[in-house]
Design a protein around this motif. Structure first.
Motif: not given
Length: 606
Positions: A1-18
């Motif tokens: 389970x890695x954000x790099x492989x699972x969420x490779x296209x969710x850069x903006x959402x990860x930015x909001x989540x952090x």
């Protein structure tokens, strides 16, 4: 389970989540801060509450804390003070171990998040640049291909036209070849850029973004773990003070268990026991005897034509009735003119019927204390130095307490004298350390204090011995029942002695002990006659007319000038003197005071 492989296209959402995660951490810090403020406020309120109910020093309230129930309450207040201290500890530990660490960690977390997303945006910008280059190369290749096709078609058209010169055909052919060459070059460039872009894109989605997102994931997991540790510390800070709070509560329980109702009851006896014996039986008063007398036998009844019984003189009642009278009501003053038969050594008057009991009680209730000397009047009432206003038992306790205090003070002075003597001996042996003569004044002063305290202690010890000798034994009840009302018709000398030991809570010696009464009367008169009049400390002018109708006051007329002998102590009254024998209190607002030590009135009237 890695954000790099699972969420490779969710850069903006990860930015909001952090960013939301950091906001949650800051919200928790604010929560802890408000909790510390509540703990401090609670501790402050507890301390103020404990201080509010602490006994005031040198007050009657402080004396009440000798009872075990009051001591238990005082222990409860002290334990509550310690209890408040533990809440302050909670606030301090939460501030130091949670708030400060989390605030520092939030700053570090913001910097790390900013760096990671900066690297992510940089990789995004690089791949977007590569994509733009690829698109530009592709469009150029497409354009060159179209231009080459048009040039080829134009050449073929010119070559088929027989009307066109050979030169024009050759020129069209050369142009078609040039366009084909340019298309080939664009194709090679497009192929190269496309290959490079695919490589960059592969690295972006399989290397750069996974690494960056992995760092962001680790950062977020550390934040979550740190928040959980802070919550554990939040509970641990509370748990650390629970044993001490438990001890405080145990102290309160122990104080409550130390309450001894029997001991408190005994303390009440010691505090209020007067030392008097209960009154004896009251004699029967027969009012039917005058009715049985003959008409001619009117030698006594003629003096009582109004039918009103006269008080008994010279006789003795069988018991003292004043223990039932309201306290602070001394006996009424003696009559203005005492008959010779009322004197201790004079002839006895004819026996008169006794007054009814109700008349005696009425006389007690309406009687006012007699002021033998105005100079002894103090605001709030004066306490005699020998505590003669107290009942025997209470007077003995007060005198014993005074003797103990004087002995302690004398012991301190003796210790100080010994220390000065030793220091003087050291100075005599070693003159370089100090001058021995410099201690003589101090040594003489201490010796004088010791002698003064010794004489004072002897005086109180004499009073104590006198009281201990007067305390009645259990078998002397009948002997101690002296006639209270006999003293009302006694002369002023006898009444002075009775005023010192009156029904306001003191004791009365038997009227039959004439020598002792005389000694007491003489001592009492000397106590007031030896007092010197107060010196004048200024003058005053009466602004209004004041009619002094109450005891202790003096009448003044508007515009009258008098001497001030005692200024207002805050109760609204000023003590003044008109002449050597006329002095009293007037309202401060009625006079205009001029205080001057060098004024004309600043002398002593003798």
């Amino acid at each position: 389970m890695s954000w790099g492989t699972e969420l490779w296209d969710q850069f903006d959402n990860l930015e909001k989540h952090t960013q939301w995660g950091i906001d949650i951490l800051e919200k928790y810090i604010k929560f802890v801060k408000e909790r510390t403020e509540i703990e401090l406020s609670y501790a402050k309120q507890l301390r103020n509450l404990s201080k509010k109910y602490q006994p005031k020093k040198n007050s009657k309230e402080e004396e009440e804390y000798r009872y075990t129930s009051c001591k238990a309450f005082l222990s409860t207040l002290n334990e509550m003070n310690d209890y408040a201290g533990q809440h302050e500890v909670i606030s301090e530990n939460m501030t130091a171990q949670i708030m400060v660490d989390l605030a520092r960690y939030v700053q570090e977390l913001k910097q790390e998040r900013k760096s990671n997303f900066h690297d992510g945006r940089k990789a995004q910008q690089h791949i977007e640049t590569c994509w733009k280059q690829l698109e530009a190369s592709k469009r150029r290749f497409e354009r060159d291909c179209k231009e080459a096709d048009r040039a080829q078609q134009y050449f073929e058209k010119m070559d088929a036209d027989i009307n066109v010169t050979k030169a024009d055909v050759e020129k069209a052919r050369q142009q078609a070849q040039l366009r084909h060459q340019m298309a080939e070059d664009s194709k090679a460039d497009y192929s190269s850029i496309l290959q490079k872009f695919n490589q960059e894109q592969h690295e972006y989605y399989h290397t750069h973004i996974p690494n960056i997102f992995q760092k962001i994931q680790e950062m977020e997991e550390r934040r979550i773990l740190r928040l959980g540790e802070s919550m554990k510390m939040y509970a641990e800070v509370d748990r650390q003070v629970i044993p001490i709070i438990g001890k405080c509560l145990d102290g309160i329980v122990k104080a409550a268990e130390s309450i001894d109702q029997k001991n408190d009851s005994q303390l009440v006896i010691e505090a209020f026991k007067s030392g008097f014996e209960p009154p004896g039986d009251i004699d029967f008063e027969d009012y039917s005897q005058p009715m049985q007398r003959a008409v001619s036998d009117h030698s006594l009844s003629s003096s009582r034509g109004d039918g009103k019984p006269e008080p008994k003189f010279g006789g003795r009642s069988k018991g003292k009735l004043w223990p039932f009278i309201k306290k602070n009501k001394p006996p009424p003053p003696p009559p203005a003119s005492a008959s010779p038969s009322a004197l201790p050594n004079g002839p006895q008057s004819p026996k008169q019927p006794k007054e009814p009991l109700s008349h005696r009680f009425n006389e007690f209730m309406i009687s006012k204390p007699k002021i033998h000397c105005f100079r002894s009047l103090k605001r709030g009432g004066a306490t005699p130095e020998d505590f003669s206003n107290l009942p025997p038992e209470q007077r003995r306790k007060k005198l014993q307490q005074k003797v103990d205090e004087l002995n302690k003070e004398m012991q301190k002075e003796v210790d100080q004298r010994d220390a000065i003597t030793k220091m003087k001996d050291v100075y005599l042996r070693n003159p370089q350390m100090g001058d021995p003569a410099s201690l003589d004044h101090k040594l003489a002063e201490v010796s004088h204090n010791i002698e003064k305290l010794r004489l004072e202690a002897q005086k109180f010890e004499a009073w104590l011995a006198e009281v201990e000798g007067r305390l009645p034994a259990r078998g002397d009840q009948a002997r101690r029942q002296s006639g209270l009302y006999d003293g009302q018709s006694a002369p002023a000398v006898n009444n002075c002695a009775q005023d010192r030991e009156s029904p306001d809570g003191s004791y009365t010696e038997e009227q039959s002990q004439e020598s002792e009464v005389k000694v007491l009367a003489a001592d009492f008169d000397d106590e007031f006659d030896d007092e010197e009049p107060l010196p004048a400390i200024g003058t005053c002018k009466a602004l209004y007319t004041f009619e002094g109708q109450n005891e202790g006051t003096i009448s003044v007329a508007e515009g009258e000038t008098l001497y001030v002998i005692e200024e207002d102590k805050g109760d609204g009254w000023t003590r003044i003197r008109r002449s050597e024998d006329e002095e009293g209190y007037v309202p401060t607002s009625y006079v205009e005071v001029y205080l001057d030590k060098n004024a004309k009135g600043a002398k002593t009237y003798i």
